[in-house]
Enzyme design. Structure first.
Site, PDB file in Angstrom:
ATOM      1  CG  LEU A  85      -1.998  -1.160   1.112  1.00 51.76           C
ATOM      2  CD1 LEU A  85      -3.043  -1.035   2.210  1.00 51.76           C
ATOM      3  CD2 LEU A  85      -2.672  -1.251  -0.250  1.00 51.76           C
ATOM      4  CG  HIS A 104      -5.228  -1.666  -9.446  1.00 58.54           C
ATOM      5  ND1 HIS A 104      -4.932  -0.893  -8.348  1.00 58.54           N
ATOM      6  CD2 HIS A 104      -6.455  -1.271  -9.863  1.00 58.54           C
ATOM      7  CE1 HIS A 104      -5.932  -0.063  -8.124  1.00 58.54           C
ATOM      8  NE2 HIS A 104      -6.873  -0.262  -9.025  1.00 58.54           N
ATOM      9  CG  ASP A 145      -2.544   2.197  -9.316  1.00 62.20           C
ATOM     10  OD1 ASP A 145      -1.728   1.288  -9.078  1.00 62.20           O
ATOM     11  OD2 ASP A 145      -3.493   2.474  -8.567  1.00 62.20           O
ATOM     12  CD  GLU A 174      -6.178  -9.680  -6.931  1.00 61.23           C
ATOM     13  OE1 GLU A 174      -6.086  -8.479  -7.176  1.00 61.23           O
ATOM     14  OE2 GLU A 174      -6.190 -10.128  -5.773  1.00 61.23           O
TER      15      GLU A 174
HETATM   16  C1  GAR Z   1      -5.335  -7.776  -3.813  1.00 61.96           C
HETATM   17  O1  GAR Z   1      -6.682  -7.856  -4.201  1.00 61.96           O
HETATM   18  C2  GAR Z   1      -4.612  -6.737  -4.639  1.00 61.96           C
HETATM   19  O2  GAR Z   1      -5.099  -6.611  -5.942  1.00 61.96           O
HETATM   20  C3  GAR Z   1      -4.884  -5.486  -3.846  1.00 61.96           C
HETATM   21  O3  GAR Z   1      -4.732  -5.882  -2.509  1.00 61.96           O
HETATM   22  C4  GAR Z   1      -5.222  -7.226  -2.385  1.00 61.96           C
HETATM   23  C5  GAR Z   1      -4.257  -8.013  -1.533  1.00 61.96           C
HETATM   24  O4  GAR Z   1      -4.833  -9.268  -1.234  1.00 61.96           O
HETATM   25  N1  GAR Z   1      -3.979  -4.433  -4.215  1.00 61.96           N
HETATM   26  C6  GAR Z   1      -4.355  -3.151  -4.275  1.00 61.96           C
HETATM   27  O5  GAR Z   1      -5.478  -2.766  -3.995  1.00 61.96           O
HETATM   28  C7  GAR Z   1      -3.261  -2.206  -4.750  1.00 61.96           C
HETATM   29  N2  GAR Z   1      -3.805  -0.936  -5.113  1.00 61.96           N
HETATM   30  P1  GAR Z   1      -4.006 -10.411  -0.523  1.00 61.96           P
HETATM   31  O6  GAR Z   1      -3.312  -9.799   0.690  1.00 61.96           O
HETATM   32  O7  GAR Z   1      -5.046 -11.392  -0.125  1.00 61.96           O
HETATM   33  O8  GAR Z   1      -3.024 -10.955  -1.507  1.00 61.96           O
END
Ligand code: GAR
Length: 188
Positions: A85, A104, A145, A174
């Site tokens: 973040l 993202h 981004d 993802e």
């Molecule tokens: C994921 O969905 C990723 O795309 C997002 O954080 C999540 C982490 O999930 N990233 C963002 O929002 C970046 N702007 P996780 O900790 O379960 O892997």
């Protein structure tokens, strides 16, 4: 074999998938898990898998060369942002040109930028009445981004979807696409 450093701030479900993937596919190895939060669940995942961790101090990360020397001396080839973040400092981006990729949870260039992370993204997507959302895997450059998109995958949104169900659909995309994309990228 390429050495990956995963940067993550949260639970780390993507990190867990990537670690598992590269246990089977030995083109790369997750050599380091990096977090800005000492309580992040992702650190536990690293520990269970005997992967070294690095906890970032804000004053060091955003000053001078930050952690570039540590990452270089650990032999890191590629940095993967999986729910990290903090915006990366220019010194780090320049030290790893085209070697940093981010995931993202939306279809960039829409719904990106500062403050757009996790459920904030899904809330904005639902509020805008979009009929689809998805994931974007992209290079990290100096524009937040906005780096070149490597791949996107989509899911539909129906009228019953809420933040929770959309977040689930996005996580599924993802988990399916991130590791194979990292593998292709790392073998180029
Ligand atoms: C994921 O969905 C990723 O795309 C997002 O954080 C999540 C982490 O999930 N990233 C963002 O929002 C970046 N702007 P996780 O900790 O379960 O892997």
């Amino acid at each position: 074999m390429k050495k990956l450093a995963i940067f993550a701030s949260g639970t780390g479900t993507n990190t867990a998938k990537i670690i598992e993937h590269f246990k089977e596919n030995k083109t790369s190895i997750v050599a380091l898990v990096v977090s800005n939060k000492s309580s992040a669940g992702v650190l536990k995942i690293a520990e269970v898998n005997h992967i070294p961790t690095l906890i970032l101090q804000k004053e060091i990360f955003f000053q001078g060369n930050g952690y570039v020397n540590e990452l270089k001396s650990a032999g890191i080839d590629i940095i993967v942002l999986a729910g990290f973040l903090w915006q990366l400092p220019v010194s780090l981006i320049r030290a790893f040109p085209k070697k940093i990729i981010n995931i993202h949870p939306a279809l960039l260039p829409k719904f990106g930028g500062k403050g757009m992370y996790g459920n904030h993204v899904h809330e904005a997507v639902l509020a805008s009445g979009e009929k689809e959302s998805g994931i974007s895997i992209h290079f990290v450059d100096e524009q937040y981004d906005r780096g070149q998109i490597i791949m996107q995958a989509k899911c539909s949104i129906n009228k019953n979807d809420d933040v929770h169900s959309l977040a689930n659909k996005i996580h599924q995309l993802e988990h399916r696409h991130f590791s194979p994309t990292i593998e292709v990228f790392s073998t180029l």
